[in-house]
Design a protein around this motif. Structure first.
Motif, PDB file in Angstrom:
ATOM      1  N   GLY A 134      41.464  51.169  43.113  1.00 28.52           N
ATOM      2  CA  GLY A 134      41.347  51.608  41.731  1.00 28.52           C
ATOM      3  C   GLY A 134      40.030  51.144  41.139  1.00 28.52           C
ATOM      4  N   ALA A 135      39.883  51.308  39.827  1.00 26.74           N
ATOM      5  CA  ALA A 135      38.679  50.840  39.152  1.00 26.74           C
ATOM      6  C   ALA A 135      38.590  49.319  39.259  1.00 26.74           C
ATOM      7  CB  ALA A 135      38.701  51.264  37.686  1.00 26.74           C
ATOM      8  N   ALA A 136      37.395  48.815  39.580  1.00 33.29           N
ATOM      9  CA  ALA A 136      37.245  47.381  39.824  1.00 33.29           C
ATOM     10  C   ALA A 136      37.668  46.551  38.620  1.00 33.29           C
ATOM     11  CB  ALA A 136      35.793  47.076  40.200  1.00 33.29           C
ATOM     12  N   ALA A 137      37.237  46.948  37.422  1.00 35.20           N
ATOM     13  CA  ALA A 137      37.572  46.169  36.226  1.00 35.20           C
ATOM     14  C   ALA A 137      39.076  46.168  35.977  1.00 35.20           C
ATOM     15  CB  ALA A 137      36.830  46.740  35.013  1.00 35.20           C
ATOM     16  N   ALA A 138      39.710  47.327  36.135  1.00 30.96           N
ATOM     17  CA  ALA A 138      41.156  47.419  35.906  1.00 30.96           C
ATOM     18  C   ALA A 138      41.927  46.598  36.932  1.00 30.96           C
ATOM     19  CB  ALA A 138      41.597  48.879  35.960  1.00 30.96           C
ATOM     20  N   MET A 139      41.528  46.677  38.194  1.00 33.05           N
ATOM     21  CA  MET A 139      42.228  45.925  39.235  1.00 33.05           C
ATOM     22  C   MET A 139      42.051  44.418  39.049  1.00 33.05           C
ATOM     23  SD  MET A 139      43.787  48.178  41.029  1.00 33.05           S
ATOM     24  CE  MET A 139      43.954  49.021  39.449  1.00 33.05           C
ATOM     25  N   THR A 140      40.876  43.994  38.607  1.00 34.14           N
ATOM     26  CA  THR A 140      40.638  42.572  38.387  1.00 34.14           C
ATOM     27  C   THR A 140      41.507  42.052  37.247  1.00 34.14           C
ATOM     28  OG1 THR A 140      38.351  42.804  39.161  1.00 34.14           O
ATOM     29  CG2 THR A 140      38.883  40.840  37.883  1.00 34.14           C
ATOM     30  N   ALA A 141      41.570  42.805  36.147  1.00 33.05           N
ATOM     31  CA  ALA A 141      42.383  42.390  35.007  1.00 33.05           C
ATOM     32  C   ALA A 141      43.861  42.330  35.375  1.00 33.05           C
ATOM     33  CB  ALA A 141      42.165  43.348  33.838  1.00 33.05           C
ATOM     34  N   MET A 142      44.354  43.348  36.095  1.00 34.17           N
ATOM     35  CA  MET A 142      45.758  43.363  36.491  1.00 34.17           C
ATOM     36  C   MET A 142      46.059  42.242  37.484  1.00 34.17           C
ATOM     37  SD  MET A 142      46.367  47.484  36.865  1.00 34.17           S
ATOM     38  CE  MET A 142      48.097  47.324  37.308  1.00 34.17           C
ATOM     39  N   ALA A 143      45.133  41.978  38.383  1.00 28.96           N
ATOM     40  CA  ALA A 143      45.338  40.929  39.380  1.00 28.96           C
ATOM     41  C   ALA A 143      45.506  39.570  38.711  1.00 28.96           C
ATOM     42  CB  ALA A 143      44.156  40.893  40.349  1.00 28.96           C
ATOM     43  N   GLU A 144      44.694  39.292  37.701  1.00 32.23           N
ATOM     44  CA  GLU A 144      44.790  38.015  36.993  1.00 32.23           C
ATOM     45  C   GLU A 144      46.151  37.867  36.315  1.00 32.23           C
ATOM     46  OE1 GLU A 144      41.963  35.254  34.127  1.00 32.23           O
ATOM     47  OE2 GLU A 144      41.588  37.406  34.311  1.00 32.23           O
ATOM     48  N   ASP A 145      46.659  38.970  35.781  1.00 26.84           N
ATOM     49  CA  ASP A 145      47.965  38.947  35.127  1.00 26.84           C
ATOM     50  C   ASP A 145      49.087  38.624  36.111  1.00 26.84           C
ATOM     51  OD1 ASP A 145      46.829  39.550  32.710  1.00 26.84           O
ATOM     52  OD2 ASP A 145      47.205  41.709  32.857  1.00 26.84           O
ATOM     53  N   TYR A 146      48.878  38.943  37.399  1.00 28.55           N
ATOM     54  CA  TYR A 146      49.918  38.725  38.405  1.00 28.55           C
ATOM     55  C   TYR A 146      49.625  37.530  39.309  1.00 28.55           C
ATOM     56  CZ  TYR A 146      52.211  43.032  37.044  1.00 28.55           C
ATOM     57  OH  TYR A 146      52.884  44.000  36.321  1.00 28.55           O
ATOM     58  N   GLY A 147      48.751  36.632  38.840  1.00 29.63           N
ATOM     59  CA  GLY A 147      48.566  35.357  39.523  1.00 29.63           C
ATOM     60  C   GLY A 147      47.529  35.324  40.628  1.00 29.63           C
ATOM     61  N   VAL A 153      39.103  38.710  43.694  1.00 29.94           N
ATOM     62  CA  VAL A 153      39.475  40.121  43.563  1.00 29.94           C
ATOM     63  C   VAL A 153      38.275  40.941  43.094  1.00 29.94           C
ATOM     64  CG1 VAL A 153      40.896  41.764  42.283  1.00 29.94           C
ATOM     65  CG2 VAL A 153      41.916  39.675  43.170  1.00 29.94           C
ATOM     66  N   ALA A 154      37.566  40.442  42.072  1.00 26.43           N
ATOM     67  CA  ALA A 154      36.394  41.159  41.569  1.00 26.43           C
ATOM     68  C   ALA A 154      35.340  41.310  42.659  1.00 26.43           C
ATOM     69  CB  ALA A 154      35.808  40.423  40.367  1.00 26.43           C
ATOM     70  N   THR A 155      35.117  40.232  43.426  1.00 25.65           N
ATOM     71  CA  THR A 155      34.128  40.302  44.504  1.00 25.65           C
ATOM     72  C   THR A 155      34.545  41.317  45.565  1.00 25.65           C
ATOM     73  OG1 THR A 155      33.570  37.978  44.141  1.00 25.65           O
ATOM     74  CG2 THR A 155      32.854  38.969  46.213  1.00 25.65           C
ATOM     75  N   MET A 156      35.828  41.300  45.960  1.00 26.15           N
ATOM     76  CA  MET A 156      36.312  42.264  46.948  1.00 26.15           C
ATOM     77  C   MET A 156      36.141  43.695  46.442  1.00 26.15           C
ATOM     78  SD  MET A 156      39.781  40.433  48.399  1.00 26.15           S
ATOM     79  CE  MET A 156      40.080  41.734  49.618  1.00 26.15           C
ATOM     80  N   GLN A 157      36.458  43.911  45.181  1.00 26.02           N
ATOM     81  CA  GLN A 157      36.341  45.255  44.609  1.00 26.02           C
ATOM     82  C   GLN A 157      34.885  45.723  44.604  1.00 26.02           C
ATOM     83  OE1 GLN A 157      38.595  47.511  43.437  1.00 26.02           O
ATOM     84  NE2 GLN A 157      40.394  46.268  43.922  1.00 26.02           N
ATOM     85  N   TYR A 158      33.982  44.837  44.181  1.00 27.87           N
ATOM     86  CA  TYR A 158      32.582  45.255  44.090  1.00 27.87           C
ATOM     87  C   TYR A 158      31.897  45.300  45.458  1.00 27.87           C
ATOM     88  CZ  TYR A 158      32.630  45.452  39.047  1.00 27.87           C
ATOM     89  OH  TYR A 158      32.897  45.822  37.750  1.00 27.87           O
ATOM     90  N   VAL A 159      32.347  44.480  46.401  1.00 18.30           N
ATOM     91  CA  VAL A 159      31.854  44.628  47.775  1.00 18.30           C
ATOM     92  C   VAL A 159      32.211  46.011  48.298  1.00 18.30           C
ATOM     93  CG1 VAL A 159      32.281  43.889  50.158  1.00 18.30           C
ATOM     94  CG2 VAL A 159      31.748  42.187  48.414  1.00 18.30           C
ATOM     95  N   ARG A 160      33.446  46.453  48.020  1.00 20.11           N
ATOM     96  CA  ARG A 160      33.841  47.777  48.470  1.00 20.11           C
ATOM     97  C   ARG A 160      33.039  48.872  47.760  1.00 20.11           C
ATOM     98  NH1 ARG A 160      39.103  48.233  47.018  1.00 20.11           N
ATOM     99  NH2 ARG A 160      38.646  49.700  45.357  1.00 20.11           N
ATOM    100  N   VAL A 161      32.772  48.680  46.462  1.00 27.14           N
ATOM    101  CA  VAL A 161      31.963  49.659  45.733  1.00 27.14           C
ATOM    102  C   VAL A 161      30.594  49.800  46.381  1.00 27.14           C
ATOM    103  CG1 VAL A 161      30.758  50.110  43.561  1.00 27.14           C
ATOM    104  CG2 VAL A 161      33.156  49.424  43.530  1.00 27.14           C
ATOM    105  N   VAL A 162      29.976  48.653  46.712  1.00 31.09           N
ATOM    106  CA  VAL A 162      28.655  48.689  47.351  1.00 31.09           C
ATOM    107  C   VAL A 162      28.743  49.401  48.701  1.00 31.09           C
ATOM    108  CG1 VAL A 162      26.814  47.289  48.356  1.00 31.09           C
ATOM    109  CG2 VAL A 162      27.829  46.637  46.163  1.00 31.09           C
ATOM    110  N   CYS A 163      29.752  49.065  49.506  1.00 31.63           N
ATOM    111  CA  CYS A 163      29.919  49.717  50.809  1.00 31.63           C
ATOM    112  C   CYS A 163      30.133  51.218  50.647  1.00 31.63           C
ATOM    113  CB  CYS A 163      31.088  49.096  51.565  1.00 31.63           C
ATOM    114  SG  CYS A 163      30.837  47.392  52.114  1.00 31.63           S
ATOM    115  N   VAL A 164      30.951  51.603  49.664  1.00 35.98           N
ATOM    116  CA  VAL A 164      31.226  53.026  49.434  1.00 35.98           C
ATOM    117  C   VAL A 164      29.962  53.750  49.012  1.00 35.98           C
ATOM    118  CG1 VAL A 164      32.401  54.648  47.899  1.00 35.98           C
ATOM    119  CG2 VAL A 164      33.682  52.793  48.944  1.00 35.98           C
TER     120      VAL A 164
END
Length: 361
Positions: A134-147, A153-164
């Motif tokens: 999903g969107a990196a910002a949305a996934m990071t915010a939701m991930a924090e809410d769930y512990g 999480v943000a790094t993993m999301q943005y690493v994938r964005v760069v790779c994509v």
């Protein structure tokens, strides 16, 4: 016990004004070089890669969130210029296959996340949220809410964005027979009597759309896109965004993403970076295979299907799709469908994956 002080990163020694100037010059030059080499989305990819280097070298400057949202708004209006009634009808007619493509991407991400939970040192919930497409910002915010750890999480999301982005640009360069011909809505660099009011209307749509969409995941892109598409198809307005403004918007988006990779964040996850990159590449390959299989059923070419099924980077993939004259409507429709699908199902899927897969240790 005495511990020697860590050396100050080279760019951290420069005053902010000098850092901004260096970032601006280097981003512009590298973007121009990639454009000369006929690399799709060069003015986004170049600043992003330069900003990553600056962040790791200790640059302290950061782009404000509003700049990133405005950049997304301009991309939304740019994409709206390519939306026609024919494109919308094609999307409506292909909705069953689009749903299948969305489900496949979510399943692939769940598979990669499960493997990370079982075989990597990443914490279970963090690995699950980090691979959510999903969107990196949305996934990071939701991930924090769930512990989960939001930094990883943000790094993993943005690493994938760069790779994509890098992968999609390379695939587009060599598969789509791209020769560097810009397909942005307008080629003019100057405003005249015929384009002034369309330009003003386009700016107004961006400002209103970004304001209305600020609380919605990817809303800064989607709301201007929807408003501009509706007004354009109704015949009420024409859209006009000059090339120089789009180049600035691309550069802002690229620098915002790149500067997320600061030295502190990279130091926190350095041991896990190879795993993050490999998992991102595996997910991209799986989505590419699904694109190859589904392209005939979507009645489109492989590169459009590849961009549509690639896991993440809604705004960046829209830029690439427009730049190489791919089916931008299909790309945005599938990316948006998956975004909201992941937001709705993310918490449930995360719980089920953690229940089915034993965490290390």
């Amino acid at each position: 016990m005495y511990q020697p002080a860590r050396p100050t990163p080279p760019l951290a020694k420069l005053p902010p004004a000098a850092q901004w100037l260096a970032l601006l010059v280097c981003s512009g030059l590298f973007g121009a070089l990639l454009a000369h080499l006929a690399m799709p989305a060069a003015h986004f990819l170049g600043p992003m890669l330069v900003a990553i280097v600056f962040g790791v070298m200790g640059a302290t400057v950061r782009l404000p969130r509003i700049a990133f949202r405005l950049g997304q708004g301009f991309v939304g209006v740019m994409v709206a210029h390519a939306m026609t009634s024919t494109v919308l009808l094609a999307i409506i007619n292909n909705w069953p296959v689009m749903m299948l493509a969305t489900v496949l991407t979510v399943v692939f991400s769940a598979l990669v996340g499960s493997l990370l939970v079982r075989y990597s040192s990443l914490p279970g919930s963090t690995a699950v949220w980090g691979t959510s497409p999903g969107a990196a910002a949305a996934m990071t915010a939701m991930a924090e809410d769930y512990g989960a750890d939001p930094r990883i999480v943000a790094t993993m999301q943005y690493v994938r964005v760069v790779c994509v982005v890098v992968g999609a640009s390379l695939v587009s360069r060599f598969v789509a027979d791209y020769h560097g011909v810009s397909s942005t809505p307008q080629d003019a660099f100057a405003l005249d009597a015929h384009t002034f009011w369309p330009f003003v209307a386009s700016i107004a749509i961006v400002l209103v759309g970004v304001s209305l969409g600020s609380r919605i995941p990817a809303g800064a892109l989607l709301v201007p896109l929807l408003i501009a598409t509706a007004l354009q198809l109704s015949g009420w307005i024409d859209l006009f965004l000059p090339d120089w403004l789009l180049v600035i918007a691309y550069g802002v988006l690229g620098c915002y993403v790149g500067l997320r990779f600061d030295r502190k964040t990279v130091r926190t996850v350095v041991r896990s970076l190879p795993v993050m990159i490999i998992s991102s590449l595996v997910l991209i390959v799986l989505c590419g295979l699904s694109a190859w299989a589904l392209a005939p059923f979507l009645h489109t070419d492989f590169i459009s299907a590849f961009l549509a099924t690639s896991p993440g980077g809604l705004d960046s993939l829209a830029i690439i799709a427009i730049d190489i004259k791919a089916d931008a409507g299909l790309v945005l429709a599938l990316q948006t469908l998956r975004l909201f699908g992941v937001i709705v199902t993310g918490p449930f899927l995360a719980k089920q994956m953690l229940r089915l897969v034993k965490e290390p240790g």
